[in-house]
Design a protein around this motif. Structure first.
Motif, PDB file in Angstrom:
ATOM      1  N   THR A 194      -2.263   9.222  -0.433  1.00  0.00           N
ATOM      2  CA  THR A 194      -1.160   8.858  -1.527  1.00  0.00           C
ATOM      3  C   THR A 194      -0.586   7.707  -1.350  1.00  0.00           C
ATOM      4  O   THR A 194      -0.072   7.193  -2.511  1.00  0.00           O
ATOM      5  CB  THR A 194      -0.185  10.209  -1.309  1.00  0.00           C
ATOM      6  OG1 THR A 194       0.258  10.261   0.123  1.00  0.00           O
ATOM      7  CG2 THR A 194      -0.881  11.622  -1.497  1.00  0.00           C
ATOM      8  N   GLU A 195      -0.370   7.095  -0.195  1.00  0.00           N
ATOM      9  CA  GLU A 195       0.312   5.816  -0.127  1.00  0.00           C
ATOM     10  C   GLU A 195      -0.444   4.739   0.204  1.00  0.00           C
ATOM     11  O   GLU A 195      -0.289   3.771  -0.565  1.00  0.00           O
ATOM     12  CB  GLU A 195       1.214   6.093   1.227  1.00  0.00           C
ATOM     13  CG  GLU A 195       2.278   7.338   1.196  1.00  0.00           C
ATOM     14  CD  GLU A 195       3.043   7.421   2.232  1.00  0.00           C
ATOM     15  OE1 GLU A 195       3.867   8.232   2.469  1.00  0.00           O
ATOM     16  OE2 GLU A 195       2.959   6.530   3.278  1.00  0.00           O
ATOM     17  N   LEU A 196      -1.554   4.688   0.946  1.00  0.00           N
ATOM     18  CA  LEU A 196      -2.285   3.467   1.229  1.00  0.00           C
ATOM     19  C   LEU A 196      -2.880   2.934   0.360  1.00  0.00           C
ATOM     20  O   LEU A 196      -3.313   1.823   0.035  1.00  0.00           O
ATOM     21  CB  LEU A 196      -3.148   3.773   2.637  1.00  0.00           C
ATOM     22  CG  LEU A 196      -2.540   3.980   4.010  1.00  0.00           C
ATOM     23  CD1 LEU A 196      -3.358   4.175   4.993  1.00  0.00           C
ATOM     24  CD2 LEU A 196      -1.335   2.969   4.188  1.00  0.00           C
ATOM     25  N   PRO A 197      -3.658   3.681  -0.834  1.00  0.00           N
ATOM     26  CA  PRO A 197      -4.290   2.945  -1.973  1.00  0.00           C
ATOM     27  C   PRO A 197      -2.981   2.088  -2.786  1.00  0.00           C
ATOM     28  O   PRO A 197      -3.859   1.159  -2.918  1.00  0.00           O
ATOM     29  CB  PRO A 197      -4.563   4.362  -2.896  1.00  0.00           C
ATOM     30  CG  PRO A 197      -4.881   5.484  -1.965  1.00  0.00           C
ATOM     31  CD  PRO A 197      -3.611   5.185  -0.872  1.00  0.00           C
ATOM     32  N   ALA A 198      -1.944   2.504  -2.688  1.00  0.00           N
ATOM     33  CA  ALA A 198      -1.155   1.318  -3.333  1.00  0.00           C
ATOM     34  C   ALA A 198      -0.624   0.335  -2.385  1.00  0.00           C
ATOM     35  O   ALA A 198      -0.318  -0.902  -2.707  1.00  0.00           O
ATOM     36  CB  ALA A 198       0.005   2.216  -3.988  1.00  0.00           C
ATOM     37  N   ARG A 199      -0.516   0.725  -1.248  1.00  0.00           N
ATOM     38  CA  ARG A 199       0.160  -0.157  -0.174  1.00  0.00           C
ATOM     39  C   ARG A 199      -0.789  -1.099   0.583  1.00  0.00           C
ATOM     40  O   ARG A 199      -0.430  -2.143   0.693  1.00  0.00           O
ATOM     41  CB  ARG A 199       1.271   0.851   0.840  1.00  0.00           C
ATOM     42  CG  ARG A 199       1.811  -0.088   1.855  1.00  0.00           C
ATOM     43  CD  ARG A 199       2.415   0.644   2.871  1.00  0.00           C
ATOM     44  NE  ARG A 199       3.120   1.759   2.284  1.00  0.00           N
ATOM     45  CZ  ARG A 199       3.510   2.812   3.408  1.00  0.00           C
ATOM     46  NH1 ARG A 199       3.227   2.891   4.493  1.00  0.00           N
ATOM     47  NH2 ARG A 199       4.145   3.837   2.597  1.00  0.00           N
ATOM     48  N   GLY A 200      -1.889  -0.606   0.793  1.00  0.00           N
ATOM     49  CA  GLY A 200      -2.916  -1.156   1.688  1.00  0.00           C
ATOM     50  C   GLY A 200      -2.587  -1.248   3.236  1.00  0.00           C
ATOM     51  O   GLY A 200      -1.637  -0.932   3.509  1.00  0.00           O
ATOM     52  N   ILE A 201      -3.756  -1.730   3.646  1.00  0.00           N
ATOM     53  CA  ILE A 201      -3.807  -2.098   5.067  1.00  0.00           C
ATOM     54  C   ILE A 201      -3.945  -3.211   5.214  1.00  0.00           C
ATOM     55  O   ILE A 201      -4.875  -4.124   4.910  1.00  0.00           O
ATOM     56  CB  ILE A 201      -4.990  -1.152   5.705  1.00  0.00           C
ATOM     57  CG1 ILE A 201      -4.655   0.194   5.759  1.00  0.00           C
ATOM     58  CG2 ILE A 201      -4.861  -1.498   7.296  1.00  0.00           C
ATOM     59  CD1 ILE A 201      -5.792   1.214   5.871  1.00  0.00           C
ATOM     60  N   HIS A 202      -3.154  -3.990   6.094  1.00  0.00           N
ATOM     61  CA  HIS A 202      -3.084  -5.479   6.167  1.00  0.00           C
ATOM     62  C   HIS A 202      -3.274  -5.944   7.660  1.00  0.00           C
ATOM     63  O   HIS A 202      -2.435  -5.613   8.534  1.00  0.00           O
ATOM     64  CB  HIS A 202      -1.814  -6.176   5.737  1.00  0.00           C
ATOM     65  CG  HIS A 202      -1.286  -5.698   4.349  1.00  0.00           C
ATOM     66  ND1 HIS A 202      -1.837  -5.814   3.271  1.00  0.00           N
ATOM     67  CD2 HIS A 202      -0.396  -4.665   4.029  1.00  0.00           C
ATOM     68  CE1 HIS A 202      -1.594  -5.260   2.289  1.00  0.00           C
ATOM     69  NE2 HIS A 202      -0.661  -4.483   2.644  1.00  0.00           N
ATOM     70  N   LEU A 203      -4.267  -6.705   7.870  1.00  0.00           N
ATOM     71  CA  LEU A 203      -4.871  -7.063   9.305  1.00  0.00           C
ATOM     72  C   LEU A 203      -4.616  -8.678   9.330  1.00  0.00           C
ATOM     73  O   LEU A 203      -5.137  -9.547   8.528  1.00  0.00           O
ATOM     74  CB  LEU A 203      -6.338  -6.938   9.490  1.00  0.00           C
ATOM     75  CG  LEU A 203      -6.619  -5.404   9.076  1.00  0.00           C
ATOM     76  CD1 LEU A 203      -8.256  -5.288   9.314  1.00  0.00           C
ATOM     77  CD2 LEU A 203      -5.953  -4.275  10.078  1.00  0.00           C
ATOM     78  N   PRO A 204      -3.446  -9.127  10.300  1.00  0.00           N
ATOM     79  CA  PRO A 204      -3.261 -10.547  10.285  1.00  0.00           C
ATOM     80  C   PRO A 204      -4.362 -11.227  11.073  1.00  0.00           C
ATOM     81  O   PRO A 204      -5.083 -10.771  12.068  1.00  0.00           O
ATOM     82  CB  PRO A 204      -2.022 -10.340  11.357  1.00  0.00           C
ATOM     83  CG  PRO A 204      -1.878  -9.141  12.160  1.00  0.00           C
ATOM     84  CD  PRO A 204      -2.742  -8.233  11.293  1.00  0.00           C
ATOM     85  N   LEU A 205      -4.528 -12.400  10.687  1.00  0.00           N
ATOM     86  CA  LEU A 205      -5.467 -13.418  11.097  1.00  0.00           C
ATOM     87  C   LEU A 205      -4.802 -14.490  11.552  1.00  0.00           C
ATOM     88  O   LEU A 205      -3.595 -14.416  11.600  1.00  0.00           O
ATOM     89  CB  LEU A 205      -6.614 -13.529  10.022  1.00  0.00           C
ATOM     90  CG  LEU A 205      -7.322 -12.379   9.516  1.00  0.00           C
ATOM     91  CD1 LEU A 205      -8.550 -13.120   8.238  1.00  0.00           C
ATOM     92  CD2 LEU A 205      -8.171 -11.764  10.509  1.00  0.00           C
ATOM     93  N   SER A 206      -5.714 -15.518  12.172  1.00  0.00           N
ATOM     94  CA  SER A 206      -5.023 -16.929  12.448  1.00  0.00           C
ATOM     95  C   SER A 206      -4.814 -17.837  11.521  1.00  0.00           C
ATOM     96  O   SER A 206      -5.272 -17.528  10.325  1.00  0.00           O
ATOM     97  CB  SER A 206      -6.151 -17.354  13.571  1.00  0.00           C
ATOM     98  OG  SER A 206      -7.436 -17.891  12.924  1.00  0.00           O
ATOM     99  N   ASP A 207      -3.735 -18.920  11.634  1.00  0.00           N
ATOM    100  CA  ASP A 207      -3.562 -19.928  10.615  1.00  0.00           C
ATOM    101  C   ASP A 207      -2.957 -19.191   9.377  1.00  0.00           C
ATOM    102  O   ASP A 207      -3.253 -19.762   8.215  1.00  0.00           O
ATOM    103  CB  ASP A 207      -4.940 -20.442  10.212  1.00  0.00           C
ATOM    104  CG  ASP A 207      -5.395 -21.300  11.653  1.00  0.00           C
ATOM    105  OD1 ASP A 207      -4.600 -21.565  12.590  1.00  0.00           O
ATOM    106  OD2 ASP A 207      -6.815 -21.263  11.722  1.00  0.00           O
ATOM    107  N   GLY A 208      -2.229 -18.118   9.576  1.00  0.00           N
ATOM    108  CA  GLY A 208      -1.375 -17.719   8.412  1.00  0.00           C
ATOM    109  C   GLY A 208      -2.182 -16.880   7.433  1.00  0.00           C
ATOM    110  O   GLY A 208      -2.029 -16.964   6.111  1.00  0.00           O
TER     111      GLY A 208
END
Length: 236
Positions: A194-208
């Motif tokens: 119910t939530e993650l399809p709209a919010r998404g999962i965000h994985l930080p990488l290097s260099d912004g």
């Protein structure tokens, strides 16, 4: 004289002669003249039809020839840039330079050059041995795992699927990114269905840079099921 009219013989018939041969000959001459006039009329009409057909065919041929010539005409080359020509004793002069426009395939940049990750699959659909389908459009990839074994509503199962399939998209360079996240916690930031399809999962990488993963659902017998996810790279 028409055939239905009786002729009055004006010739001197000899004794015992009932049929005048001269009258018969005159009648034949009249009939022959009438046939000739009819043939002349038919010939004139036929020639008129032939001339009309020839003229019409000439007009159609001319129109088709003009249309073909117009299609074969190519536009002049486009002036895309100028180059500086320096003459001794004079200032710089801008002279036109003719260049070809770059092909669409040359301008397409599937993944940013400076990004720490890049997509390793070609554009379009890619089938894998595990019945997982990868569909790439530009810098975004949809991973389809809609099978009896893989489709899920559980966050821990979705975590395992992402860890197994994301390297198919970005190659082994994404393994350290996933290894930095504890197993089973990838979808802990909200409800998977119910939530993650709209919010998404965000994985930080290097260099912004950021690697986004968006679960996608479809209706199931007992409620929505997560059957695909969409992934992309973006600069933050």
């Amino acid at each position: 004289m028409s055939p239905g009219q009786s002729m009055v013989c004006t010739h001197d018939l000899g004794p015992g002669t009932k049929v005048c041969l001269r009258c018969r000959q005159e009648q034949r001459d009249v009939d022959r003249a009438r046939q000739q006039r009819l043939l002349v009329k038919v010939g004139v009409i036929g020639l008129g039809l032939v001339f009309a057909y020839v003229a019409g065919a000439s007009v159609v041929t001319a129109v088709r020839g003009a249309s073909t010539a117009a299609r074969k005409t190519e536009p002049p080359p486009t002036m895309l840039a100028t180059t500086e020509v320096v003459q001794q004793g004079h200032g710089s002069v801008d002279a036109p330079r003719m260049e070809r426009a770059p092909a669409a395939s040359q301008t397409a940049a599937p993944s940013p050059v400076s990004a720490p990750l890049s997509i390793i699959i070609p554009a379009g659909r890619t089938d894998t041995v595990d019945d997982v389908i990868l569909e790439r459009t530009g810098d975004s990839v949809v991973v389809d795992f809609d099978t009896d074994i893989a489709r899920t509503r559980r966050g821990d199962k979705f975590d395992r699927i992402v860890r197994q399939t994301l390297p198919l998209v970005y190659g082994p360079r994404v393994d350290p990114v996933l290894a930095a996240i504890p197993a089973g916690t990838l979808a802990n930031d909200g409800d998977l269905v119910t939530e993650l399809p709209a919010r998404g999962i965000h994985l930080p990488l290097s260099d912004g840079w950021m690697l986004d993963v968006f679960p996608e659902t479809r209706p199931g017998r007992d409620g929505p099921l997560v059957v695909t996810y969409r992934t992309r790279l973006r600069k933050i």
